[in-house]
Every structure is written in structure tokens, then in C-alpha cells.
Design a protein around this motif. Structure first.
Motif, short mmCIF file in Angstrom:
data_model
loop_
_atom_site.label_atom_id
_atom_site.label_comp_id
_atom_site.label_asym_id
_atom_site.label_seq_id
_atom_site.Cartn_x
_atom_site.Cartn_y
_atom_site.Cartn_z
N ALA A 141 3.17 0.25 -3.21
CA ALA A 141 3.47 0.62 -4.59
C ALA A 141 4.97 0.84 -4.78
CB ALA A 141 2.70 1.87 -4.97
N LEU A 142 5.60 1.51 -3.81
CA LEU A 142 7.03 1.75 -3.91
C LEU A 142 7.81 0.45 -3.76
CD1 LEU A 142 7.54 5.11 -1.99
CD2 LEU A 142 6.93 4.70 -4.38
N ASP A 143 7.34 -0.43 -2.88
CA ASP A 143 8.01 -1.71 -2.70
C ASP A 143 7.92 -2.55 -3.96
OD1 ASP A 143 9.46 -3.33 -0.75
OD2 ASP A 143 7.79 -4.72 -0.95
N GLU A 144 6.81 -2.46 -4.66
CA GLU A 144 6.67 -3.18 -5.92
C GLU A 144 7.66 -2.65 -6.96
OE1 GLU A 144 3.13 -3.00 -8.97
OE2 GLU A 144 2.64 -4.44 -7.38
N LEU A 145 7.82 -1.33 -7.01
CA LEU A 145 8.81 -0.73 -7.91
C LEU A 145 10.23 -1.14 -7.52
CD1 LEU A 145 7.14 2.78 -8.09
CD2 LEU A 145 7.57 1.32 -10.08
N ARG A 146 10.45 -1.29 -6.22
CA ARG A 146 11.77 -1.74 -5.76
C ARG A 146 12.03 -3.17 -6.22
NH1 ARG A 146 13.56 -4.67 -1.60
NH2 ARG A 146 11.46 -4.81 -0.70
N ARG A 147 11.03 -4.04 -6.09
CA ARG A 147 11.21 -5.42 -6.52
C ARG A 147 11.42 -5.52 -8.04
NH1 ARG A 147 6.81 -6.15 -3.03
NH2 ARG A 147 5.44 -6.57 -4.80
#
Length: 281
Positions: A141-147
Motif C-alpha cells: 500500500a505504501l509502495d503504491e502511494l510512493r508510485r
């Protein structure tokens, strides 16, 4: 000794001695600590003294610390990094529960963006791993927000070396927050992995919740006297000498204490003093 600068994620420079905002809110991280104007003045003073890393969390207050930061410092200086955390819901003084479902983490991050008046959070940290949710889902979820550009770098709070190693197989990790200070070195294995991987280690309780300054050990008192400094200053200077990835962010509600903390960056400890302090633990 380096120039006290660390590059978060390899590309985001910060001064290694930052400012933590837990001291701006009340006991148990609940409600205000004092006058809003005093908190704003403290934040201004920290930045004026050269602090470029401010560490906070959405549940400090709750929401209060993030709001104070935006009220005091927005629009932000170009070199200022505001690091915040999500994944914990506070329900009262010293009362909280973990909430690591992807939809919860997204909602918390987007709420922090609004309160801080940011388009991108420089460092967003998972405040606790949720044991009920697979790590890959939380970090995913955090990686998606990062992208999506809402997070620049991802951090973790309160993890073991094994958990950090597993997290690194899921997504890049730029920072870790664990307890670590002159007396408590239980997170030494985590620090070692951070050092080898170029990950910032933001030690919380860098002064042992005040214990290091209230009753300093003999070696700490001796080195303090040699430098004409307070034991807290020596404890912070020791952290800066201990490893180039250590980035302490001590908090305070006092302008005088803020100056004392930041003056620790000017203290140079000799090899003999470092050896003396190493026996404190």
C-alpha cells in the motif's frame, strides 16, 4: 566524523540532528501540551537553528502535531523534510491500536498530506507492523502511494532485523525508527543492517526518556564535565559519533532545551571518551 548530513533514500539530504514533535503535545501524546503560540515558536526556532528533518506522526495529539507544523512552517523551506507516520490509531492518553489494512494506510497518508499541506511526504513511516495483515500488503500500500507521488520514501518503526530484511525484499526502505541510546543498545543488530544497507536509523528515546540526564552514569558525568556540557548533549553527540546512519530527532517543549540539544552537534568526542562511554551500556 562526517559533516552531519545524511541522504535519505540516497537522494534527500538532511542534517543528522533533527527535531521530534512528541514534546509539542500533551502527556500520553494526547491533546495540547501548552499554548499553540509556544509550539509554533519552538518549530520556528528549530528551523532557524538549521534543522532540516522534523519527525512527527498523525496520532500525536492526535492530528495536533501535524497541524502545528503546517501552521508554523508552511510554506516550507526547500531543504526542510517533514517525516510523519501512519498505521496507529490513538484513542486516549497512551491508548492506541494498530491499523495496517491497505485502505487504512491510504486514508491516513492522504489525511496527513492535507494537514501538512504537502503534495508529497518526504518520509512516510509505518508506525507499527500490523500482525493481522501480511507485511507485503502493508508495504505494498505504501509502495503504491510512493508510485503515485504521495510518498517519496518509506520508513519503518519498531522492527527486528529479520523484519527489516524481509521488508527490503518487498520495497526500498529509507529509514527505521527503533529505541536506541547510550544505555539501550538492544537494536544494535538493526543498526548494523541499516549501516550496511545505507538506511537512516532515527533512534527514539535518544536520551532514554530523560533517564540519561536525571541520573547520568559516572562515565557520562565525567565526559560531560570535561566538555562543560550537559549529559544530554554528550549522549546526543555519542549517537552522532556512533554511526553515520544515526539521525536522532530529540523532542522538547523548551526553547532552552532545544538549543542545548542542537549544540550537541558541535561536540567532538575523542577516541578515549568514546571508549569510556562504551562501557555505560
Amino acid at each position: 566524523m562526517d559533516t552531519f548530513t545524511f541522504h535519505l533514500g540516497g537522494d534527500l539530504p538532511v542534517r543528522r540532528l533533527g527535531f521530534g514533535t512528541g514534546g509539542l503535545v500533551g502527556p500520553g501524546y494526547w491533546g495540547p501540551r501548552g499554548e499553540t503560540a509556544d509550539a509554533r515558536a519552538l518549530l520556528h526556532a528549530a528551523v532557524d537553528r538549521g534543522v532540516t528533518l522534523i519527525d512527527t506522526a498523525d496520532n500525536y495529539g492526535p492530528e495536533l502535531a501535524e497541524t502545528l507544523i503546517a501552521e508554523a512552517l508552511h510554506p516550507y523551506r526547500e531543504d526542510l523534510v517533514v517525516a510523519t507516520k501512519g498505521g496507529v490509531v490513538r484513542t486516549g492518553p497512551d491508548q492506541w491500536h494498530v491499523a495496517g489494512r491497505p485502505e487504512d494506510l491510504r486514508a491516513m497518508c492522504e489525511a496527513s498530506l492535507r494537514r501538512l499541506r504537502l503534495d508529497t511526504i518526504g518520509l512516510y513511516q509505518l508506525h507499527r507492523l500490523d500482525p493481522e495483515v501480511p507485511m507485503a500488503e502493508q508495504l505494498g500500500a505504501l509502495d503504491e502511494l510512493r508510485r503515485e507521488g504521495k510518498i517519496r520514501h518509506i520508513g519503518l518503526d519498531t522492527v527486528t532485523r529479520e523484519q527489516l530484511a524481509e521488508a527490503l525484499t518487498v520495497t526500498p526502505i529509507a529509514a527505521v525508527q527503533n529505541p536506541y541510546n547510550l544505555m539501550d543498545r538492544s537494536s544494535e543488530p538493526v543498526l548494523e543492517l541499516c549501516a550496511s544497507a545505507g538506511i537512516a536509523f532515527l533512534p527514539y528515546y535518544p536520551l532514554g526518556s530523560g533517564g540519561l540526564t536525571r541520573t547520568p552514569a559516572a562515565a557520562l558525568a565525567t565526559v560531560s564535565a570535561e566538555h562543560g556540557a550537559g549529559p544530554g548533549q554528550i549522549a546526543l553527540a555519542w549517537l552522532l559519533h556512533r554511526s553515520p546512519v544515526l539521525c536522532p530527532t530529540p523532542g522538547t517543549g523548551s526553547l532552552d532545551h532545544l538549543d542545548e540539544n542542537l549544540d550537541a552537534a558541535t561536540i567532538r568526542l575523542s577516541p578515549r571518551e568514546l571508549e569510556l562511554l562504551d562501557v555505560v551500556a
